[in-house]
Design an enzyme around this catalytic site. Structure first.
Site, PDB file in Angstrom:
ATOM      1  N   LEU A   1       0.766 -20.537   4.742  1.00 62.03           N
ATOM      2  CA  LEU A   1       1.258 -21.105   5.989  1.00 62.03           C
ATOM      3  C   LEU A   1       0.250 -20.765   7.077  1.00 62.03           C
ATOM      4  O   LEU A   1      -0.396 -19.713   7.032  1.00 62.03           O
ATOM      5  CB  LEU A   1       2.623 -20.518   6.376  1.00 62.03           C
ATOM      6  CG  LEU A   1       3.830 -20.872   5.509  1.00 62.03           C
ATOM      7  CD1 LEU A   1       5.054 -20.094   5.983  1.00 62.03           C
ATOM      8  CD2 LEU A   1       4.106 -22.364   5.529  1.00 62.03           C
ATOM      9  N   ASP A   2       0.108 -21.648   8.075  1.00 57.78           N
ATOM     10  CA  ASP A   2      -0.739 -21.334   9.216  1.00 57.78           C
ATOM     11  C   ASP A   2      -0.303 -20.005   9.830  1.00 57.78           C
ATOM     12  O   ASP A   2       0.886 -19.650   9.783  1.00 57.78           O
ATOM     13  CB  ASP A   2      -0.627 -22.415  10.293  1.00 57.78           C
ATOM     14  CG  ASP A   2      -1.256 -23.735   9.877  1.00 57.78           C
ATOM     15  OD1 ASP A   2      -1.975 -23.761   8.866  1.00 57.78           O
ATOM     16  OD2 ASP A   2      -1.019 -24.738  10.587  1.00 57.78           O
ATOM     17  N   ARG A   3      -1.243 -19.323  10.436  1.00 65.07           N
ATOM     18  CA  ARG A   3      -0.961 -18.025  11.054  1.00 65.07           C
ATOM     19  C   ARG A   3       0.240 -18.099  12.004  1.00 65.07           C
ATOM     20  O   ARG A   3       1.102 -17.213  12.010  1.00 65.07           O
ATOM     21  CB  ARG A   3      -2.194 -17.542  11.814  1.00 65.07           C
ATOM     22  CG  ARG A   3      -2.013 -16.203  12.529  1.00 65.07           C
ATOM     23  CD  ARG A   3      -3.290 -15.826  13.275  1.00 65.07           C
ATOM     24  NE  ARG A   3      -3.134 -14.544  13.950  1.00 65.07           N
ATOM     25  CZ  ARG A   3      -2.596 -14.386  15.160  1.00 65.07           C
ATOM     26  NH1 ARG A   3      -2.152 -15.438  15.829  1.00 65.07           N
ATOM     27  NH2 ARG A   3      -2.497 -13.179  15.699  1.00 65.07           N
TER      28      ARG A   3
ATOM     29  N   THR B   1       2.664 -20.359  12.105  1.00 63.25           N
ATOM     30  CA  THR B   1       3.870 -20.972  11.545  1.00 63.25           C
ATOM     31  C   THR B   1       4.700 -19.899  10.859  1.00 63.25           C
ATOM     32  O   THR B   1       4.178 -19.074  10.123  1.00 63.25           O
ATOM     33  CB  THR B   1       3.495 -22.064  10.520  1.00 63.25           C
ATOM     34  OG1 THR B   1       2.695 -23.061  11.163  1.00 63.25           O
ATOM     35  CG2 THR B   1       4.732 -22.722   9.944  1.00 63.25           C
TER      36      THR B   1
ATOM     37  N   ARG C   1       1.200 -30.716  12.432  1.00 64.32           N
ATOM     38  CA  ARG C   1       0.812 -30.557  13.828  1.00 64.32           C
ATOM     39  C   ARG C   1       0.008 -31.757  14.325  1.00 64.32           C
ATOM     40  O   ARG C   1       0.273 -32.305  15.402  1.00 64.32           O
ATOM     41  CB  ARG C   1       0.014 -29.259  13.999  1.00 64.32           C
ATOM     42  CG  ARG C   1       0.812 -28.023  13.620  1.00 64.32           C
ATOM     43  CD  ARG C   1      -0.058 -26.797  13.398  1.00 64.32           C
ATOM     44  NE  ARG C   1      -0.733 -26.379  14.612  1.00 64.32           N
ATOM     45  CZ  ARG C   1      -1.540 -25.314  14.669  1.00 64.32           C
ATOM     46  NH1 ARG C   1      -1.757 -24.593  13.575  1.00 64.32           N
ATOM     47  NH2 ARG C   1      -2.119 -24.986  15.800  1.00 64.32           N
TER      48      ARG C   1
END
Length: 251
Positions: free
Chosen positions: A79-81, A83, A185
């Protein structure tokens, strides 16, 4: 006789020394565990892998679950940092192989929740099909919508549904059908509904006079084939800061 050469450890294969606070913290993130898998509710601000600086990543913190002399659980996806939400690991090598194979075969189903501005999209539900390309700017990487015939284009598709809406924002449920970096996003920004708190892609940092402390994107559910058979679905509660903003906005 020539000595037998040992394989060079891959990055992350060497045990990491964790503080008691870090061990307690990562163990507190567990939302499901059995003999094959371990699932956690990752908070926003924690890198899955490859973080910068001196702060340990989630991948490194997984050493808190390793038995003496054994490997740590393996991340199956990232997961993105910024998120938050459910992230899956495998506790055994066979389980990692099984899950990796089915993830590549698109047998994983993910749903996210996001707060977007300035209101609900029109129509209220549908899909976004816009190819994406990677754009490197110094040390930073961005994703951009591009033409399908661009040499670096990657197909990307995201389904969306409006859960609730107000005059200044809306709460959406999202289901990415491809797994491109920053896909949700960029897709939402491309239809004029960027995610609140997403400074990188034009998201509002305040909504209806309320400050937005971070990217308001949460990985809520993950469904996948289980190594022991059947399908498993895991759900991660929306974190308190995001739940508080949802309530304050009347969503």
């Amino acid at each position: 006789m020539r000595p037998r050469l040992q394989p060079k450890p891959r990055p992350g294969d060497t045990p990491v020394s964790l503080s008691a606070e870090e061990i307690a913290f990562v163990r507190g993130l567990v939302i499901y565990e059995d003999a094959q898998i371990l699932a956690l509710n990752k908070p926003s601000g924690l890198s899955s892998q490859g973080g910068r600086g001196q702060v340990h990543t989630l991948d490194e913190m997984l050493w808190a679950f390793a038995k003496p002399g054994k490997a740590r659980p393996r991340l199956i996806h990232r997961l993105d940092r910024d998120t938050s939400g459910v992230i899956l690991t495998a506790k055994t090598k066979p389980a990692a192989g099984f899950l990796g194979k089915h993830m590549m075969g698109r047998r994983f189903s993910k749903t996210y929740r996001a707060i977007v501005t300035p209101g609900a999209p029109e129509p209220a539900q549908g899909s976004i099909e816009a190819p994406l390309r990677r754009d490197e700017q110094g040390r930073e990487a961005y994703m951009r919508v591009c033409e399908a015939d661009h040499p670096d284009a990657e197909t990307a598709r995201t389904r969306f549904r409006t859960v609730s809406k107000g005059p200044a924002a809306a709460l959406l449920e999202l289901a990415p059908e491809t797994g491109r970096m920053h896909q949700i996003r960029v897709h939402l920004a491309s239809i004029g509904r960027p995610i609140a708190g997403d400074a990188r892609y034009g998201g509002a940092l305040a909504v209806a006079g309320l400050p937005v402390p971070r990217l308001m994107l949460h990985a809520k559910t993950l469904a996948f084939p289980h190594p022991e058979g059947g399908t498993k679905q895991i759900e991660a509660d929306v974190p308190a800061d995001m739940a508080g903003l949802i309530a304050a906005l009347g969503l």
